[in-house]
Write a protein that holds these residues in place. Structure first.
Motif, PDB file in Angstrom:
ATOM      1  N   UNK A  36      -2.942 -10.784   7.217  1.00 33.29           N
ATOM      2  CA  UNK A  36      -2.035 -11.744   7.852  1.00 33.29           C
ATOM      3  C   UNK A  36      -2.797 -12.391   9.003  1.00 33.29           C
ATOM      4  N   UNK A  37      -2.125 -13.212   9.793  1.00 32.15           N
ATOM      5  CA  UNK A  37      -2.837 -13.968  10.839  1.00 32.15           C
ATOM      6  C   UNK A  37      -3.393 -13.079  11.944  1.00 32.15           C
ATOM      7  N   UNK A  38      -2.898 -11.848  12.049  1.00 30.36           N
ATOM      8  CA  UNK A  38      -3.382 -10.931  13.089  1.00 30.36           C
ATOM      9  C   UNK A  38      -4.549 -10.053  12.609  1.00 30.36           C
ATOM     10  N   UNK A  39      -4.771 -10.023  11.334  1.00 30.80           N
ATOM     11  CA  UNK A  39      -5.842  -9.181  10.793  1.00 30.80           C
ATOM     12  C   UNK A  39      -7.213  -9.699  11.219  1.00 30.80           C
ATOM     13  N   UNK A  46      -9.129 -17.795  10.981  1.00 31.52           N
ATOM     14  CA  UNK A  46      -9.518 -18.019  12.377  1.00 31.52           C
ATOM     15  C   UNK A  46     -10.004 -16.725  13.023  1.00 31.52           C
ATOM     16  N   UNK A  47      -9.405 -15.615  12.659  1.00 29.92           N
ATOM     17  CA  UNK A  47      -9.731 -14.331  13.279  1.00 29.92           C
ATOM     18  C   UNK A  47     -10.874 -13.657  12.508  1.00 29.92           C
ATOM     19  N   UNK A 103     -18.200  -5.309  17.860  1.00 30.56           N
ATOM     20  CA  UNK A 103     -17.814  -6.517  17.125  1.00 30.56           C
ATOM     21  C   UNK A 103     -16.942  -7.425  17.993  1.00 30.56           C
ATOM     22  N   UNK A 104     -17.176  -8.705  17.860  1.00 36.03           N
ATOM     23  CA  UNK A 104     -16.512  -9.695  18.705  1.00 36.03           C
ATOM     24  C   UNK A 104     -16.132 -10.900  17.846  1.00 36.03           C
ATOM     25  N   UNK A 105     -14.838 -11.163  17.730  1.00 36.87           N
ATOM     26  CA  UNK A 105     -14.369 -12.250  16.865  1.00 36.87           C
ATOM     27  C   UNK A 105     -14.749 -13.635  17.372  1.00 36.87           C
TER      28      UNK A 105
END
Length: 222
Positions: free
Chosen positions: A93-96, A137-138, A189-191
């Motif tokens: 989902x958009x938060x993943x 986006x994420x 890790x850094x999105x």
């Protein structure tokens, strides 16, 4: 098969069953609930059913269908780009947070930019990176060279392939990363890291070939 997860545990999905990456990810997220979906079994999952783990906190994508070197180009593309992309869309989902393990833009230490490739493996990895960037986006893309642990090179391939890579590494002709350093990068890790925004033009990739030949062509023409 019904998959059960414990409450309050971070859900993590690994798309691909590479032993080295599975081992590292499990060592970082020891208290998490981790589900592994083998790359070549993606086509077997019925996305209309609700028995798959969905909406995890993180998805690590670290696979490739090595048998696809001998497929037709259409089947090869579907196996390594279309199916994993659609599977990721279905599970997330958009938060993943999605962490994609990509290959380096250049294996060698030569300073030369390119916008093409003769390698099926390189094209598949870069094409999936490009598609993921367009759809999520994420997303974080982590580009890694061949991985080494002590004197051992951790790559998929036969004895001759590993021997050639060991020779290239010994004389510093290609880049490498130690497994401890890779673990450190995954831990940090850094999105917000730079995404993959360019496409590679495939050249002669409609011709099936062995993995050994594909790697040799990439090294010689990198």
């Amino acid at each position: 098969m019904t998959i059960k997860t414990k409450k309050n545990k971070q859900k993590i999905i690994i798309l691909g069953n590479s032993n080295k990456f599975v081992k590292i990810i499990k060592s970082i997220y020891k208290s998490s609930s981790i589900q592994i979906y083998p790359w070549r079994l993606i086509s077997n999952y019925n996305l209309k059913k609700k028995k798959l783990i969905k909406t995890p906190e993180k998805i690590f994508i670290c696979g490739y269908d090595y048998q696809s070197q001998r497929y037709s180009f259409e089947r090869f593309y579907n196996s390594n780009v279309t199916m994993p992309l659609n599977f990721t869309k279905f599970l997330s989902n958009r938060k993943t947070r999605i962490i994609y393990i990509d290959t380096l833009d250049k294996l060698s230490n030569k300073e030369r930019k390119k916008n093409y490739t003769f390698s099926r493996y390189e094209f598949a990895k870069k094409e999936l990176a490009f598609k993921l960037n367009k759809n999520f986006k994420n997303l974080e893309i982590l580009k890694t060279p061949p991985i080494v642990e002590k004197d051992k090179v951790l790559i998929h391939g036969e004895f001759l392939t590993k021997l050639i890579f060991k020779f290239l590494i010994r004389f510093s002709l290609i880049k490498t990363i130690d497994i401890k350093e890779l673990k450190k990068k995954l831990t940090q890790s850094n999105s917000k890291r730079k995404k993959e925004k360019k496409k590679l033009n495939p050249i002669l990739l409609n011709i099936p070939r062995t993995l050994f030949l594909d790697r040799l062509v990439r090294i010689l023409l990198d």
